[in-house]
Scaffold this active site. Structure first.
Site, PDB file in Angstrom:
ATOM      1  N   GLU A 123       0.651  -1.220   0.146  1.00 45.72           N
ATOM      2  CA  GLU A 123      -0.326   0.124   0.292  1.00 45.72           C
ATOM      3  C   GLU A 123       0.463   1.305   0.226  1.00 45.72           C
ATOM      4  O   GLU A 123       2.004   1.267   1.235  1.00 45.72           O
ATOM      5  CB  GLU A 123      -1.355   0.208   1.044  1.00 45.72           C
ATOM      6  CG  GLU A 123      -1.678   1.157   1.433  1.00 45.72           C
ATOM      7  CD  GLU A 123      -3.255   0.737   1.978  1.00 45.72           C
ATOM      8  OE1 GLU A 123      -3.148  -0.421   2.023  1.00 45.72           O
ATOM      9  OE2 GLU A 123      -4.280   2.491   3.020  1.00 45.72           O
ATOM     10  N   ARG A 124       0.972   2.148  -1.366  1.00 43.36           N
ATOM     11  CA  ARG A 124       1.447   3.735  -1.163  1.00 43.36           C
ATOM     12  C   ARG A 124       3.168   3.302  -0.638  1.00 43.36           C
ATOM     13  O   ARG A 124       4.149   4.330  -0.887  1.00 43.36           O
ATOM     14  CB  ARG A 124       1.566   4.388   0.054  1.00 43.36           C
ATOM     15  CG  ARG A 124       0.196   4.450   0.808  1.00 43.36           C
ATOM     16  CD  ARG A 124      -0.702   4.541  -0.627  1.00 43.36           C
ATOM     17  NE  ARG A 124      -2.633   5.448   0.000  1.00 43.36           N
ATOM     18  CZ  ARG A 124      -3.587   5.823  -1.069  1.00 43.36           C
ATOM     19  NH1 ARG A 124      -3.346   5.582  -2.152  1.00 43.36           N
ATOM     20  NH2 ARG A 124      -4.215   6.006  -0.581  1.00 43.36           N
ATOM     21  N   ASN A 166      -3.454  -1.770   7.516  1.00 38.71           N
ATOM     22  CA  ASN A 166      -4.478  -2.421   7.211  1.00 38.71           C
ATOM     23  C   ASN A 166      -4.528  -3.782   7.063  1.00 38.71           C
ATOM     24  O   ASN A 166      -4.295  -4.227   6.214  1.00 38.71           O
ATOM     25  CB  ASN A 166      -5.081  -1.953   6.048  1.00 38.71           C
ATOM     26  CG  ASN A 166      -4.868  -0.463   5.606  1.00 38.71           C
ATOM     27  OD1 ASN A 166      -5.745   0.262   6.608  1.00 38.71           O
ATOM     28  ND2 ASN A 166      -4.842   0.909   4.708  1.00 38.71           N
ATOM     29  N   GLU A 247     -10.793   4.467   8.676  1.00 43.02           N
ATOM     30  CA  GLU A 247     -11.201   4.716   7.791  1.00 43.02           C
ATOM     31  C   GLU A 247     -11.547   2.846   7.507  1.00 43.02           C
ATOM     32  O   GLU A 247     -11.695   1.958   6.729  1.00 43.02           O
ATOM     33  CB  GLU A 247      -9.509   4.411   7.337  1.00 43.02           C
ATOM     34  CG  GLU A 247      -8.853   5.716   6.501  1.00 43.02           C
ATOM     35  CD  GLU A 247      -7.951   5.736   6.186  1.00 43.02           C
ATOM     36  OE1 GLU A 247      -7.121   5.151   5.944  1.00 43.02           O
ATOM     37  OE2 GLU A 247      -7.591   6.650   5.486  1.00 43.02           O
ATOM     38  N   ARG A 291     -11.607  17.569  10.902  1.00 49.47           N
ATOM     39  CA  ARG A 291     -11.134  16.341  10.993  1.00 49.47           C
ATOM     40  C   ARG A 291      -9.377  16.715  11.000  1.00 49.47           C
ATOM     41  O   ARG A 291      -9.382  15.624  11.855  1.00 49.47           O
ATOM     42  CB  ARG A 291     -10.791  15.547   9.128  1.00 49.47           C
ATOM     43  CG  ARG A 291      -9.392  14.332   8.825  1.00 49.47           C
ATOM     44  CD  ARG A 291      -9.412  14.077   7.409  1.00 49.47           C
ATOM     45  NE  ARG A 291      -8.150  13.152   7.431  1.00 49.47           N
ATOM     46  CZ  ARG A 291      -7.825  12.260   6.691  1.00 49.47           C
ATOM     47  NH1 ARG A 291      -8.268  12.834   5.319  1.00 49.47           N
ATOM     48  NH2 ARG A 291      -6.505  11.861   6.123  1.00 49.47           N
ATOM     49  N   LYS A 315       0.339  10.801  13.426  1.00 50.13           N
ATOM     50  CA  LYS A 315       1.008  11.304  12.359  1.00 50.13           C
ATOM     51  C   LYS A 315       1.438  12.817  12.971  1.00 50.13           C
ATOM     52  O   LYS A 315       0.694  13.776  13.188  1.00 50.13           O
ATOM     53  CB  LYS A 315       0.123  11.529  11.388  1.00 50.13           C
ATOM     54  CG  LYS A 315      -0.520  10.080  10.656  1.00 50.13           C
ATOM     55  CD  LYS A 315      -1.197   9.539   9.756  1.00 50.13           C
ATOM     56  CE  LYS A 315      -1.290   8.271   8.971  1.00 50.13           C
ATOM     57  NZ  LYS A 315      -1.778   8.251   7.579  1.00 50.13           N
ATOM     58  N   ASP A 320      -3.608  13.982   7.109  1.00 45.00           N
ATOM     59  CA  ASP A 320      -2.712  13.352   6.533  1.00 45.00           C
ATOM     60  C   ASP A 320      -1.004  13.202   5.712  1.00 45.00           C
ATOM     61  O   ASP A 320      -1.369  12.924   4.736  1.00 45.00           O
ATOM     62  CB  ASP A 320      -3.367  11.994   5.744  1.00 45.00           C
ATOM     63  CG  ASP A 320      -3.485  10.919   5.010  1.00 45.00           C
ATOM     64  OD1 ASP A 320      -2.357  10.515   5.645  1.00 45.00           O
ATOM     65  OD2 ASP A 320      -3.607  10.283   4.425  1.00 45.00           O
ATOM     66  N   GLU A 348       3.432   8.925  -0.478  1.00 41.00           N
ATOM     67  CA  GLU A 348       2.634   8.888  -1.027  1.00 41.00           C
ATOM     68  C   GLU A 348       2.309  10.761  -1.543  1.00 41.00           C
ATOM     69  O   GLU A 348       1.671  10.575  -2.602  1.00 41.00           O
ATOM     70  CB  GLU A 348       1.333   8.578   0.569  1.00 41.00           C
ATOM     71  CG  GLU A 348       0.053   8.555  -0.960  1.00 41.00           C
ATOM     72  CD  GLU A 348      -1.255   8.450   0.996  1.00 41.00           C
ATOM     73  OE1 GLU A 348      -0.463   7.803   1.955  1.00 41.00           O
ATOM     74  OE2 GLU A 348      -1.839   8.362   0.814  1.00 41.00           O
ATOM     75  N   TRP A 499     -13.029  13.567   1.888  1.00 41.41           N
ATOM     76  CA  TRP A 499     -11.857  12.967   0.957  1.00 41.41           C
ATOM     77  C   TRP A 499     -11.787  13.496  -0.493  1.00 41.41           C
ATOM     78  O   TRP A 499     -11.840  13.768  -1.521  1.00 41.41           O
ATOM     79  CB  TRP A 499     -12.807  11.884   0.484  1.00 41.41           C
ATOM     80  CG  TRP A 499     -11.956  10.839   1.768  1.00 41.41           C
ATOM     81  CD1 TRP A 499     -11.094  10.479   2.351  1.00 41.41           C
ATOM     82  CD2 TRP A 499     -11.917   8.982   2.115  1.00 41.41           C
ATOM     83  NE1 TRP A 499     -11.110   9.601   3.937  1.00 41.41           N
ATOM     84  CE2 TRP A 499     -11.829   8.406   2.851  1.00 41.41           C
ATOM     85  CE3 TRP A 499     -13.060   8.001   0.964  1.00 41.41           C
ATOM     86  CZ2 TRP A 499     -11.588   7.235   3.618  1.00 41.41           C
ATOM     87  CZ3 TRP A 499     -13.012   6.853   0.447  1.00 41.41           C
ATOM     88  CH2 TRP A 499     -12.255   6.405   2.429  1.00 41.41           C
TER      89      TRP A 499
HETATM   90  C1  BDP Z   1      -3.349   7.449   4.960  1.00 39.77           C
HETATM   91  C2  BDP Z   1      -3.508   6.802   3.514  1.00 39.77           C
HETATM   92  C3  BDP Z   1      -3.828   4.622   3.255  1.00 39.77           C
HETATM   93  C4  BDP Z   1      -3.109   4.629   4.673  1.00 39.77           C
HETATM   94  C5  BDP Z   1      -3.645   5.303   5.567  1.00 39.77           C
HETATM   95  C6  BDP Z   1      -3.057   5.226   7.199  1.00 39.77           C
HETATM   96  O1  BDP Z   1      -4.010   6.883   2.314  1.00 39.77           O
HETATM   97  O2  BDP Z   1      -3.672   3.971   2.127  1.00 39.77           O
HETATM   98  O3  BDP Z   1      -3.826   2.992   5.294  1.00 39.77           O
HETATM   99  O4  BDP Z   1      -3.468   7.123   5.502  1.00 39.77           O
HETATM  100  O5  BDP Z   1      -2.517   5.619   7.560  1.00 39.77           O
HETATM  101  O6  BDP Z   1      -2.712   8.489   3.711  1.00 39.77           O
HETATM  102  O7  BDP Z   1      -4.041   4.459   7.885  1.00 39.77           O
END
Ligand code: BDP
Length: 656
Positions: A123-124, A166, A247, A291, A315, A320, A348, A499
């Site tokens: 992912e990413r 995830n 998410e 958010r 984070k 994000d 990303e 989003w």
């Molecule tokens: C977002 C990403 C997603 C990640 C999420 C995360 O788009 O793919 O699963 O963060 O950090 O930036 O959980």
């Protein structure tokens, strides 16, 4: 020259040397000896376990005389780190005479987060498939597992989460754990502990419990047995990383429980073995609330309710991983709970592995941010490293950019971001410049004619990317899903407003920007005084965050006298010009770089230059439909039509 050697380009001794003595014995010491015997060209080296003060942890001292170099440490790992330090200095051509240095790590846990899936995708991830060959394990072992461990050890990284946040419940299946054990065995002598991301529904999915409610005793027992099974295979297993109720991931709230209930249940089963839980604060839902405020709202009331072996992983920004965010106001706000930063090394939101963006300045900007939580000087670095509050646990993490590409990271310069994270996790006082300097000398050349211009390019590259993507505090105006190109017009009616880019920039006939002051979402109130006042007032808000905190009229006068609209135009333009400058810089240093890496970086810069124009045209043409003002005449005119740009659809997959 494919870049596969990373920064590890130590010379090879033609004759085998036997120059290392040690009062300790272990596989870790064997590695240190091998490295020095093979690559160290100087005097004899003594690796000595010594009674250094407790705060040295895995740190070390290096003392040199003309005849001998002594490395002193409390642990074998400290001696290995000292050995790499020596080799790195040699590679940078630093002088060794009368050395007397001391090194102590800033954080206990210095951890990479891989977002790798069990099917080999990442992912990413922008550097090919996963390094972990789950199909081949536990029988077939890729040589890259050890190379990976070595590269990390050489910069002080001591932990890794192997799988995506995830998380698939299957990660905890017996057959997968046996594969994980093999990796842990390979990493162990390099001082790297393995951690796993866990899916909160694992008991129900794998163990057929009725639910995964953290207060259900069957569920607790399932986790307890699972922990026992893991530690039997991997006695030094590090612990769990958890993305819960975020998410769409399952979590304790599915059963009316809190994040603390969920985290504590896992912490209790890991506690007897010394394991920890890194519980992520990246939570938000499509509610009315800004958010940027949601994690704060959920976590502050839980302060003090977490076990000692839980650390909240936050984070750097409250949205994000954007090119620039205000820092996350949770830092400092949790007074009785350990906090750690999560950075994103994989780009990303910064051009994937196509754009040259050196991230140390972004990391430093966060670490050096003053939260004022305990008065002036309460930087995020000092909150998370235990200086300000005796933290029970100290850690720092970042989402890895590593894949099976030959050069590991897709872009040769993205290796610098892996390197920079490692160096800052070891010593967050290092400057971005020093880290770039080390990395360039080790990876390419120590010739000043190369190092100086390329270092300047690296040091300005993050600001350049901010300029051509999202200057002045703009954020999240990426195309949905892949997050590569611009889509400021994105308005996903019927979908999640949070989003949609239009949710974040709020452009209209009056102006642009997200009002987070009292007249808006009041997110500024999450910051400690005087920051709430500073950010609450448009006049005192740093201009690089002005559109993050305020909805600003198009004709607002900026500090340099320009209107906001003109300033925005010049910022986008300076981003484009910046990348063009990098192209020139790169042409000029051609004599100092091997042909392959030269042309690969050259190609990537070409893409970056085109993308910068794409970003500039898309954003300026679109925002102009609101501002109705001309683009200043001395700026290169857009070369695209807005309608054409709106039609670009990149098929890069992904949900949000
Ligand atoms: C977002 C990403 C997603 C990640 C999420 C995360 O788009 O793919 O699963 O963060 O950090 O930036 O959980």
């Amino acid at each position: 020259e494919d870049g596969s050697q990373l920064w590890l380009r130590y010379p090879f001794n033609s004759k085998t040397r036997n120059i290392v003595n040690s009062n300790s014995k272990s596989p870790t010491i064997e590695i240190a000896k091998k490295e020095l015997n093979q690559h160290w060209t100087g005097q004899a080296v003594d690796l000595k376990i010594d009674k250094l003060p407790a705060n040295f942890k895995d740190g070390y001292k290096i003392i040199s005389t003309p005849k001998k170099i002594s490395i002193l440490a409390k642990t074998d790992l400290g001696l290995l780190y000292g050995s790499y330090h020596l080799l790195n200095m040699q590679q940078q051509k630093t002088s060794f005479s009368n050395l007397k240095l001391e090194e102590k790590p800033s954080y206990d846990v210095r951890i990479l987060n891989h977002w790798d899936n069990l099917d080999g995708t990442i992912e990413r991830g922008y550097a090919g498939h996963s390094l972990w060959k789950w199909e081949d394990l536990p029988n077939k072992i890729s040589p890259r597992y050890e190379e990976y461990a070595r590269a990390n050890a050489s910069i002080g990284i001591n932990a890794t989460v192997l799988n995506n946040v995830n998380a698939s419940p299957n990660m905890l299946r017996e057959d997968y754990l046996k594969k994980v054990k093999i990796l842990a065995d390979i990493f162990r002598p390099y001082g790297i502990k393995v951690y796993l991301s866990v899916n909160f529904s694992s008991p129900k999915v794998l163990g057929k419990t009725e639910n995964s409610d953290p207060l259900n005793q069957d569920v607790q027992k399932w986790w307890k047995d699972k922990a026992a099974e893991i530690y039997k295979l991997i006695p030094d297993f590090g612990g769990f990383l958890v993305k819960a109720n975020s998410e769409g991931q399952p979590g304790p709230q599915d059963y009316g429980r809190t994040h603390a209930d969920g985290a504590n249940m896992l912490a209790d089963v890991l506690k007897p073995y010394g394991g920890i839980v890194m519980w992520r604060a990246f939570v938000y839902s499509p509610s009315k609330e800004d958010r940027a405020k949601q994690a704060y709202l959920e976590f502050v009331p839980l302060d003090g309710k977490f076990r000692d072996n839980v650390i909240i992983q936050i984070k750097n920004g409250p949205i994000d991983f954007q090119p620039r965010e205000a820092f996350n106001p949770l830092f400092g706000a949790l007074r009785k709970t350990s906090e750690m930063v999560e950075f994103q090394i994989t780009q990303e939101y910064l051009g994937f592995s196509n754009h040259l963006v050196y991230l140390a300045p972004l990391f430093k900007e966060t670490l050096d941010s003053d939260t004022y939580s305990d008065g002036q000087g309460s930087t995020i670095a000092k909150i998370t490293d235990g200086t300000l509050r005796p933290a029970k646990l100290t850690a720092i993490s970042a989402v890895a950019n590593i894949g099976e590409d030959k050069n590991w990271t897709g872009h040769h310069f993205a290796q610098a971001n892996w390197y920079a994270f490692g160096r800052l996790s070891w010593n967050h006082d290092l400057s971005s410049e020093q880290i770039a300097d080390e990395w360039l000398k080790m990876t390419f050349s120590d010739n000043k004619k190369f190092v100086n211009p390329v270092k300047n390019m690296m040091l300005s590259s993050r600001e350049t990317a901010v300029d051509y993507m999202m200057p002045l505090g703009l954020h999240h105006i990426f195309a949905s899903g892949h997050h590569y190109g611009p889509e400021p017009w994105g308005d996903y009616k019927g979908g999640r407003p949070d989003w949609s880019p239009v949710y974040y920039h709020q452009a209209n006939a009056e102006g642009i920007g997200f009002d987070r002051t009292k007249t808006g979402s009041n997110a500024i109130s999450d910051y400690f005084p005087p920051l709430n006042e500073i950010y609450g007032n448009i006049k005192t808000t740093p201009e690089n965050l002005i559109l993050w905190f305020h909805h600003v009229p198009w004709d607002y006068k900026m500090k340099d006298g320009k209107t906001l609209w003109d300033e925005l135009c010049y910022k986008y333009d300076s981003g484009v010009l910046g990348v063009r400058g990098y192209q020139k810089t790169w042409e000029n240093i051609k004599p100092y770089v091997d042909a392959q890496r030269f042309s690969e970086v050259q190609e990537k810069l070409k893409i970056q230059a085109k993308d910068a124009v794409w970003w500039k045209d898309a954003c300026l043409l679109y925002f102009q439909t609101f501002s109705k003002r001309p683009i200043p005449s001395d700026i290169e005119k857009p070369v695209h039509e807005l309608e054409d740009l709106k039609k670009i659809k990149l098929d890069m997959g992904h949900h949000n």
